[in-house]
Structures are given as structure tokens and as C-alpha cells.
Design an enzyme around this catalytic site. Structure first.
Site, PDB file in Angstrom:
ATOM      1  N   TYR A 166       8.786  10.383  -4.098  1.00  0.00           N
ATOM      2  CA  TYR A 166       8.357   8.981  -4.064  1.00  0.00           C
ATOM      3  C   TYR A 166       9.523   8.083  -3.649  1.00  0.00           C
ATOM      4  O   TYR A 166       9.416   7.287  -2.709  1.00  0.00           O
ATOM      5  CB  TYR A 166       7.808   8.582  -5.443  1.00  0.00           C
ATOM      6  CG  TYR A 166       7.655   7.097  -5.613  1.00  0.00           C
ATOM      7  CD1 TYR A 166       6.755   6.376  -4.831  1.00  0.00           C
ATOM      8  CD2 TYR A 166       8.435   6.400  -6.548  1.00  0.00           C
ATOM      9  CE1 TYR A 166       6.639   5.007  -4.975  1.00  0.00           C
ATOM     10  CE2 TYR A 166       8.315   5.033  -6.698  1.00  0.00           C
ATOM     11  CZ  TYR A 166       7.422   4.337  -5.900  1.00  0.00           C
ATOM     12  OH  TYR A 166       7.310   2.981  -6.039  1.00  0.00           O
TER      13      TYR A 166
ATOM     14  N   ASP B 221      13.215  11.802 -15.935  1.00  0.00           N
ATOM     15  CA  ASP B 221      13.448  10.455 -16.473  1.00  0.00           C
ATOM     16  C   ASP B 221      14.947  10.223 -16.696  1.00  0.00           C
ATOM     17  O   ASP B 221      15.542  10.873 -17.566  1.00  0.00           O
ATOM     18  CB  ASP B 221      12.747  10.291 -17.840  1.00  0.00           C
ATOM     19  CG  ASP B 221      11.284   9.936 -17.720  1.00  0.00           C
ATOM     20  OD1 ASP B 221      10.867   9.477 -16.641  1.00  0.00           O
ATOM     21  OD2 ASP B 221      10.553  10.104 -18.715  1.00  0.00           O
TER      22      ASP B 221
ATOM     23  N   HIS C 285       2.052   4.681 -17.223  1.00  0.00           N
ATOM     24  CA  HIS C 285       3.121   3.747 -17.602  1.00  0.00           C
ATOM     25  C   HIS C 285       3.157   3.459 -19.098  1.00  0.00           C
ATOM     26  O   HIS C 285       2.144   3.514 -19.789  1.00  0.00           O
ATOM     27  CB  HIS C 285       2.975   2.442 -16.804  1.00  0.00           C
ATOM     28  CG  HIS C 285       3.202   2.659 -15.351  1.00  0.00           C
ATOM     29  ND1 HIS C 285       2.223   2.503 -14.410  1.00  0.00           N
ATOM     30  CD2 HIS C 285       4.298   3.071 -14.680  1.00  0.00           C
ATOM     31  CE1 HIS C 285       2.708   2.791 -13.220  1.00  0.00           C
ATOM     32  NE2 HIS C 285       3.973   3.145 -13.351  1.00  0.00           N
TER      33      HIS C 285
ATOM     34  N   ARG D 264      10.162  13.859 -20.601  1.00  0.00           N
ATOM     35  CA  ARG D 264       9.400  13.998 -19.355  1.00  0.00           C
ATOM     36  C   ARG D 264      10.428  14.293 -18.262  1.00  0.00           C
ATOM     37  O   ARG D 264      11.450  13.612 -18.164  1.00  0.00           O
ATOM     38  CB  ARG D 264       8.664  12.683 -19.072  1.00  0.00           C
ATOM     39  CG  ARG D 264       7.675  12.750 -17.949  1.00  0.00           C
ATOM     40  CD  ARG D 264       6.868  11.462 -17.851  1.00  0.00           C
ATOM     41  NE  ARG D 264       7.668  10.332 -17.412  1.00  0.00           N
ATOM     42  CZ  ARG D 264       7.187   9.104 -17.198  1.00  0.00           C
ATOM     43  NH1 ARG D 264       5.910   8.848 -17.417  1.00  0.00           N
ATOM     44  NH2 ARG D 264       7.967   8.138 -16.784  1.00  0.00           N
TER      45      ARG D 264
ATOM     46  N   ASN E  69       1.090   9.288   3.631  1.00  0.00           N
ATOM     47  CA  ASN E  69       0.569   7.968   3.264  1.00  0.00           C
ATOM     48  C   ASN E  69       1.663   6.902   3.320  1.00  0.00           C
ATOM     49  O   ASN E  69       1.494   5.864   3.964  1.00  0.00           O
ATOM     50  CB  ASN E  69      -0.037   8.014   1.866  1.00  0.00           C
ATOM     51  CG  ASN E  69      -0.771   6.729   1.524  1.00  0.00           C
ATOM     52  OD1 ASN E  69      -1.666   6.307   2.256  1.00  0.00           O
ATOM     53  ND2 ASN E  69      -0.371   6.096   0.451  1.00  0.00           N
TER      54      ASN E  69
ATOM     55  N   ALA F  29       0.826  -1.215   0.000  1.00  0.00           N
ATOM     56  CA  ALA F  29       0.000   0.000   0.000  1.00  0.00           C
ATOM     57  C   ALA F  29       0.859   1.264   0.000  1.00  0.00           C
ATOM     58  O   ALA F  29       1.610   1.507   0.949  1.00  0.00           O
ATOM     59  CB  ALA F  29      -0.905  -0.010   1.237  1.00  0.00           C
TER      60      ALA F  29
ATOM     61  N   SER G  53       2.409   5.990  -5.701  1.00  0.00           N
ATOM     62  CA  SER G  53       3.622   5.684  -6.467  1.00  0.00           C
ATOM     63  C   SER G  53       3.826   6.536  -7.709  1.00  0.00           C
ATOM     64  O   SER G  53       4.575   6.156  -8.598  1.00  0.00           O
ATOM     65  CB  SER G  53       3.620   4.206  -6.846  1.00  0.00           C
ATOM     66  OG  SER G  53       2.534   3.955  -7.713  1.00  0.00           O
TER      67      SER G  53
HETATM   68  N1  UFG Z   1       6.974   6.901 -21.516  1.00  0.00           N
HETATM   69  C1  UFG Z   1       6.546   7.471 -22.686  1.00  0.00           C
HETATM   70  N2  UFG Z   1       5.211   7.698 -22.835  1.00  0.00           N
HETATM   71  C2  UFG Z   1       4.279   7.371 -21.889  1.00  0.00           C
HETATM   72  C3  UFG Z   1       4.728   6.775 -20.692  1.00  0.00           C
HETATM   73  C4  UFG Z   1       6.086   6.563 -20.530  1.00  0.00           C
HETATM   74  O1  UFG Z   1       7.343   7.782 -23.568  1.00  0.00           O
HETATM   75  O2  UFG Z   1       3.074   7.607 -22.104  1.00  0.00           O
HETATM   76  C5  UFG Z   1       8.417   6.643 -21.328  1.00  0.00           C
HETATM   77  C6  UFG Z   1       8.997   7.384 -20.134  1.00  0.00           C
HETATM   78  O3  UFG Z   1       9.392   8.685 -20.504  1.00  0.00           O
HETATM   79  C7  UFG Z   1      10.155   6.475 -19.742  1.00  0.00           C
HETATM   80  C8  UFG Z   1       9.664   5.079 -20.099  1.00  0.00           C
HETATM   81  O4  UFG Z   1       8.592   5.269 -21.032  1.00  0.00           O
HETATM   82  O5  UFG Z   1      11.264   6.774 -20.533  1.00  0.00           O
HETATM   83  C9  UFG Z   1       9.130   4.294 -18.910  1.00  0.00           C
HETATM   84  O6  UFG Z   1       8.182   5.098 -18.222  1.00  0.00           O
HETATM   85  P1  UFG Z   1       7.160   4.521 -17.110  1.00  0.00           P
HETATM   86  O7  UFG Z   1       6.348   5.669 -16.641  1.00  0.00           O
HETATM   87  O8  UFG Z   1       6.479   3.334 -17.640  1.00  0.00           O
HETATM   88  O9  UFG Z   1       8.132   4.017 -15.964  1.00  0.00           O
HETATM   89  P2  UFG Z   1       9.235   4.823 -15.130  1.00  0.00           P
HETATM   90  O10 UFG Z   1      10.560   4.278 -15.602  1.00  0.00           O
HETATM   91  O11 UFG Z   1       9.082   6.280 -15.191  1.00  0.00           O
HETATM   92  O12 UFG Z   1       8.863   4.478 -13.641  1.00  0.00           O
HETATM   93  C10 UFG Z   1       8.724   3.182 -13.105  1.00  0.00           C
HETATM   94  C11 UFG Z   1       7.653   3.185 -12.038  1.00  0.00           C
HETATM   95  C12 UFG Z   1       8.031   4.077 -10.890  1.00  0.00           C
HETATM   96  C13 UFG Z   1       9.356   3.706 -10.376  1.00  0.00           C
HETATM   97  C14 UFG Z   1      10.375   3.647 -11.475  1.00  0.00           C
HETATM   98  C15 UFG Z   1      11.654   3.093 -10.957  1.00  0.00           C
HETATM   99  O13 UFG Z   1       6.447   3.640 -12.589  1.00  0.00           O
HETATM  100  O14 UFG Z   1       7.076   3.938  -9.876  1.00  0.00           O
HETATM  101  O15 UFG Z   1       9.924   2.811 -12.532  1.00  0.00           O
HETATM  102  O16 UFG Z   1      12.528   2.839 -11.963  1.00  0.00           O
HETATM  103  F1  UFG Z   1       9.769   4.628  -9.475  1.00  0.00           F
END
Ligand code: UFG
Length: 335
Positions: A149, A293, A197, A290, A100, A82, A85
Site C-alpha cells: 500500500y 504495526d 481501524h 498485528r 488500482n 480513489a 488502502s
Molecule cells: N488496533 C487495535 N485493534 C483494532 C484496530 C487497530 O488494537 O481493532 C491498533 C493497531 O494495532 C494500531 C492502532 O490501533 O496499533 C491503529 O491502527 P489503525 O488500523 O487504526 O491504523 P494504522 O496505524 O494501522 O493505519 C493507518 C491507516 C493506513 C495508513 C497508516 C499510516 O489505516 O491506511 O495509518 O500511518 F497507512
């Protein structure tokens, strides 16, 4: 009896499934703010060696609610998911995240100690490492999170160390890389609102209604200019939790492990994989980067292999396939 907090969420529900398939009896505690009652119903109806004994709707920020679970059931160990994120939201609204994630966990640990429950498997994250100094990232990599986070998860890890020193509470902290995929029978899957995601967002663009996948940045210093991540299948991930629980049951000391595959895939590679699996040309628009990243995140998972005897089995394509099957079902549920 195993208490699973956040057991109605994406990762939590797949873990409940793995636990009942391994023969455990489970109590789910979830506020349903992010989790789904539909998942609870599905899990309750699954015939397996173990079962979901009860679902209790509650919030960890309410100490009496979580204490009452321990009064009602003799809990042997806790698997704790829980949490909020969303990285961007955590930076905009840190108060929400500290209350939280950190305060909620303090309440959970309080209830555990009061009832002499001394084993917890905790859902941590690669976000505790921050901007990588080297890849693949092993567990010795410095932990310098760059967002709230990640900071909340690191604080909890550190609280758990102190609670072991002082009270003998044993924890296994599992640091996830990018969790992907869904139950291979599509009974449960990823269901976030809003969805942030990568894989679900690409797949949602196959269902029309003018949806175009936004690719965040193609000018990174990587093989094809897009970010590289380590996509770990959610069923493989769930098995690691079962192994972590058994490790603690067998007297294992407090420990922490990366959960990833040791393979990196770029956003463009994931996109191509989605086009292959769905057989569609998916509409895409290249957008600015974004914020926050990192270019590359890849796990070194040797420690989990050596100590937990865990080995991820599923490929990126299998994760995309199960996600697509689930997304097709979800489209019908929500429309
Ligand atoms: N991306 C896009 N378009 C989207 C969504 C994501 O291009 O609509 C790209 C992001 O810029 C990034 C990659 O896809 O380069 C992965 O993005 P996600 O949002 O799927 O995952 P993140 O790597 O940002 O984050 C994930 C979890 C977090 C955690 C992190 C740790 O969502 O909670 O991994 O590595 F903190």
C-alpha cells in the site's frame, strides 16, 4: 469545476463537503466498490455556497470512463482519493493494489494531460515513510515503505515529480497520519466493511451483540506498552485539502506535506477516551501484535502550518465524539 475521485468514500466525502462549503462546484467520480451511494445522495442535498454538480460511477482502471468525465466537464483541478488502502490486503494481493492505485492514477493523469489540467491534490500517506527512523516524522524523513500500500502511494508521488518535470503538472501530496472522526453533524462518517481501524472498532463494541474490542499488542516499547499514533480529525484534514487547492491555484509549486497533529496517543489512551465519551465499560481482549504495526508514528506538521497556513483544531475527544454519533447512526442504517 473540481473533480474528486473517490468522493463517495470516507475521507473523499468529507473533502467534498469541505469543498462545497468553500464554494467549489464538484464532480464526484467513484466506482462505489468502497464508497457509498448514500454519501453521494447526502452531499448532493446539502445547501452550501458550492455544490455537487454530478456523480459519475466509474473505475479509474477504465481509461475511457475517466476520459469521458473530462469531455463532459471543464475540470480546473483534481483532488484524488480513489485507492485501495488496506495494508494487510496489499501485502497478500499486490497485483490488486498496483493495478488500482498506480495504473488507475496513470489513467487519471493521462486524461488530465490530454485536457490540459495541470493541478492535482493527492491523498498520500505516512505509510510511505515505513518504519520510523526518528519521531516526530518530518517530510525529510526517508521514504522506505514496508508494505505494498505504502509503495503504491510512494510510486505515485514519484510519478507526479516526473510529470511536473516533463509536463508541468503541479501536485500537492498530503501524507496523512491516522484519520479519525466524522462530520460534526453526523451526515457522513467512516463506513468500511470490514472495518480495520481503531476508533470505529472500539466504538462498535459498545453496541452489544457479543462484540469485544481486540487490542493488538500491549508489549511495545512505549509509555503503556500499546502503539502510539497521531490521530488527525477528518474535518481538519479536509480543510488542508482546500488550502492545498488554493495554494496550487495561486501558482504554488509541486509540494508535499504531513497532515497530523504532532500529538501521539496510545491505543490504551484512545480506548479510555472512548469509554469516557460513551460512558460505558467497553469489553476488551488483549491479542497478539498485528503484523507490520510500527510502535510509534507521530507527524511533524510544521511545514503544513508554515506553507499552507493549516492548523488542526480538533482534539482526540472531539474526533471520538463525532465518530460515536456517526457509529450510532450507522448501526441503525446497517441493522
Ligand atoms: N488496533 C487495535 N485493534 C483494532 C484496530 C487497530 O488494537 O481493532 C491498533 C493497531 O494495532 C494500531 C492502532 O490501533 O496499533 C491503529 O491502527 P489503525 O488500523 O487504526 O491504523 P494504522 O496505524 O494501522 O493505519 C493507518 C491507516 C493506513 C495508513 C497508516 C499510516 O489505516 O491506511 O495509518 O500511518 F497507512
Amino acid at each position: 469545476m473540481i473533480l474528486v475521485t473517490g468522493g463517495a468514500g470516507y475521507i473523499g466525502s468529507h473533502n467534498v463537503l469541505a469543498l462545497i462549503e468553500a464554494g467549489y462546484e464538484v464532480v464526484i467520480f467513484d466506482s462505489l466498490e468502497i464508497g457509498h451511494v448514500e454519501f453521494v445522495e447526502t452531499l448532493k442535498n446539502i445547501q452550501a455556497k458550492g455544490k455537487v454538480v454530478d456523480f459519475i460511477k466509474g473505475d479509474l482502471q477504465n481509461l475511457s470512463q475517466i476520459k469521458s468525465v473530462f469531455e463532459k466537464y471543464k475540470i480546473d483541478a483534481v483532488v484524488h482519493f480513489a485507492a485501495y488502502s488496506q495494508v494487510a490486503e496489499s501485502v497478500k494481493n499486490p497485483q490488486k493494489y498496483y493495478y488500482n492505485n498506480v495504473y488507475g492514477t496513470l489513467n487519471l493523469l493521462n486524461a488530465m494531460l490530454e485536457n490540459d489540467v495541470k493541478r492535482i491534490v493527492f491523498s498520500s500517506t505516512a505509510a510511505t515513510y515505513g518504519e520510523p527512523v526518528y519521531v516526530p516524522i518530518d517530510e525529510k524523513h526517508p521514504q522506505t515503505p514496508i508494505n505494498t500500500y505504502g509503495k503504491t502511494k510512494l510510486m505515485i508521488e514519484s510519478i507526479m515529480d516526473d510529470y511536473d518535470n516533463a509536463y508541468g503538472l503541479k501536485s500537492v501530496r498530503l501524507r496523512y497520519f491516522n484519520v479519525a472522526g466524522a462530520d460534526s453533524q453526523s451526515r457522513i462518517g467512516e463506513w468500511h466493511d470490514p472495518e480495520t481501524h481503531l476508533i470505529p472498532n472500539i466504538l462498535k463494541s459498545t453496541f452489544g451483540q457479543g462484540r469485544v474490542f481486540q487490542m493488538f499488542g500491549d508489549d511495545y516499547d512505549t509509555k503503556d506498552g500499546t502503539c502510539v499514533r497521531d490521530y488527525i480529525n477528518v474535518e481538519d484534514l479536509a480543510l488542508a485539502h482546500v488550502l492545498a487547492l488554493k495554494y496550487l491555484e495561486n501558482g504554488g509549486e509541486t509540494n508535499y506535506f504531513n497532515l497530523g497533529t504532532q500529538n501521539g496517543n496510545s491505543v490504551k489512551e484512545v480506548f479510555s477516551c472512548c469509554e469516557k465519551v460513551t460512558g460505558q465499560n467497553i469489553p476488551v481482549e488483549i491479542c497478539p501484535r498485528r503484523q507490520g504495526d510500527p510502535a510509534v508514528l507521530i507527524a511533524d506538521n510544521n511545514k503544513a502550518q508554515d506553507v499552507l497556513n493549516w492548523m488542526p483544531q480538533k482534539s482526540l475527544e472531539e474526533s471520538v465524539c463525532s465518530s460515536y454519533n456517526w457509529e450510532s447512526k450507522l448501526e441503525k442504517i446497517i441493522n
